[in-house]
Design an enzyme around this catalytic site. Structure first.
Site, mmCIF file in Angstrom:
data_model
loop_
_atom_site.group_PDB
_atom_site.id
_atom_site.type_symbol
_atom_site.label_atom_id
_atom_site.label_comp_id
_atom_site.label_asym_id
_atom_site.label_seq_id
_atom_site.Cartn_x
_atom_site.Cartn_y
_atom_site.Cartn_z
ATOM 1 C CE LYS A 319 38.650 25.000 -18.916
ATOM 2 N NZ LYS A 319 39.775 25.810 -19.440
ATOM 3 C CD GLU A 320 31.959 22.619 -19.546
ATOM 4 O OE1 GLU A 320 31.472 22.912 -20.660
ATOM 5 O OE2 GLU A 320 32.781 21.704 -19.393
#
Length: 466
Positions: A319-320
């Protein structure tokens, strides 16, 4: 004595009959789940905030590739969910019979498994407008003894996917050509059966033509020339008592067909076999391997420090940064876990592009957040979601939401309650409240962030072994 024996015999018969009746009632209730489907329609789904769809782990339906969720059915389902303004939750099973049960018992809302529309299946559910057409073919290894015509199927053993329409198609061929076949239904998805054909474990199977052609491009020893059935419509299935959902999906189908979206997705998955080959056979694919990223070992080490499932930490890393060590956000966050300069300095990260430093710096920050929330939220599953929100937006804003939950009678140990007040932090009536210390925040973005990480984690947990 005779009376006693007669009485005993009566009790035994009654007991057996009673047990049999109870089994029959139980079996009937299990079998007839489609007669009284759970009454959930579009309004309830939208209010809930997500739609649940049944898919299988295959190149046609849904899989993980380099941490990313992919698949022909998945991409269309995601587009539909976006169109409805809700999240997408997926249930993975290769069992078509189980899929219909999940649908009618309310545990799923759509079956998206490239299903052929048949009268038998119409008993269990309604079908949307056709998504396309498929034909089916025989899959076998190339050899001098290949089956080239239907009469040559005489006496052959054919393995097929359980509850697929292939049994009916083969039965029709048996009657038409007066041949005998040994049809074996397996609890496996179609691509596993293809792999068994390739390895020589079984001789024959049946597969949708488009998927068979993709497989034949990267398995040189496969023959898929013999057609078992001509083109027929395929669609998604919905509950019979969900007319509004059915209408919404049908409207979406018509619009996307006109826009060319369906053609684009079809080309992506079926008209570029070279890309399909690499996706399907990569060690970073859930179809052929059990690896999410090149940094799995490092992520596993970090997760041991945290006491997390490593697949949860992998979901956060994806996600990051999408596993890109050089990723830099518009705000200046860098590295695998997108740490800001002040956090890098605080947790001793000298080189944010070094995967070990970046990941362990992020892990140490997560450990700090875990310690910060431990006494306030002792239940680990609830605390993890609060930690993820804190990681995204800062623990000061989440602490404000926690205080608001206490003040307004919410449950300060529940993520759902904290999330409710976090979303309200863009409302001046709340961000100006005396208990709020960090002011305005777009809290809904953090709530969505947590949902995205957890949805991805659910996918990793289902498709990737621990």
């Amino acid at each position: 004595m005779k009376q006693t024996l007669n009485g005993l015999l009566f009790l035994i018969i009654f007991s057996l009959f009673g047990i049999q009746c109870s089994f029959l009632k139980e079996d009937r209730s299990k079998e007839n789940h489609w007669e009284n489907p759970v009454p959930i329609d579009l309004e309830e789904i939208v209010n809930r905030g997500f739609i649940r769809a049944v898919v299988d782990n295959s190149s046609v339906s849904y899989y993980i590739y380099r941490g990313r969720r992919m698949g022909y059915e998945f991409e269309m389902l995601r587009n539909l969910a976006n169109n409805l303004g809700i999240k997408l939750h997926l249930i993975v099973t290769p069992d078509i019979g189980e899929a219909f049960k999940l649908l009618n018992t309310g545990k799923a809302d759509i079956i998206a498994m490239n299903l052929e529309i048949t009268e038998e299946r119409r008993v269990f559910a309604n079908f949307t407008k056709p998504m396309g057409q498929i034909s089916t073919v025989l899959v076998q290894r190339k050899s001098n003894n290949m089956v080239k015509d239907y009469p040559e199927l005489q006496g052959k053993e054919i393995h097929i996917r359980k509850d697929a329409v292939y049994r009916d198609q083969l039965t029709s061929l048996q009657e038409l050509y007066e041949i005998d076949l040994n049809i074996i239904e397996d609890d496996e998805d179609a691509e596993n059966l293809v792999n068994r054909v390739v390895k020589g474990e079984i001789e024959l199977t049946i597969l949708d033509k488009e998927n068979a052609l993709v497989n034949a491009t990267y398995f040189d020893n496969l023959d898929v020339d013999l057609e078992i059935s001509p083109n027929s419509d395929v669609a998604w299935a919905v509950r019979k008592n969900s007319p509004n959902l059915e209408n919404a999906i049908n409207e979406w189908i018509l619009k996307r067909k006109k826009s060319g979206y369906f053609n684009m997705i079809y080309a992506k998955y079926f008209q570029n076999p070279k890309n399909s080959y690499f996706r399907n056979n990569s060690p970073f694919s859930s179809l052929s391997g059990n690896t999410i990223s090149p940094y799995d070992d490092l992520i596993k080490k970090g997760s041991e420090t945290l006491g997390w499932d490593w697949r949860l930490l992998a979901s956060l890393v994806y996600k990051e940064s999408g596993f890109d060590t050089t990723a830099t956000s518009y705000a200046g966050a860098v590295g695998l876990l997108q740490l800001m300069p002040v956090t890098l300095e605080r947790f001793g990260v000298d080189n944010p592009n070094d995967p070990i430093q970046s990941l362990m710096g992020g892990v140490n920050y997560l450990k700090y957040l875990d310690k910060f929330w431990l006494e306030r939220i002792p239940e680990s599953n609830e605390r993890i979601k609060v930690i993820l929100a804190s990681y995204n937006i800062g623990h000061g804003h989440v602490e404000d939401a926690w205080r608001l939950a206490i003040k307004y009678g919410g449950n300060p140990q529940s993520w759902e309650s904290i999330a409710h007040f976090l979303k309200l932090k863009s409302n001046p009536d709340y961000y100006r409240d005396p208990v709020v210390k960090s002011g305005f925040a777009k809290g809904h973005l953090a709530v969505n962030y947590v949902a995205d990480v957890m949805i991805l984690y659910d996918s990793y947990r289902v498709l990737i072994n621990p």
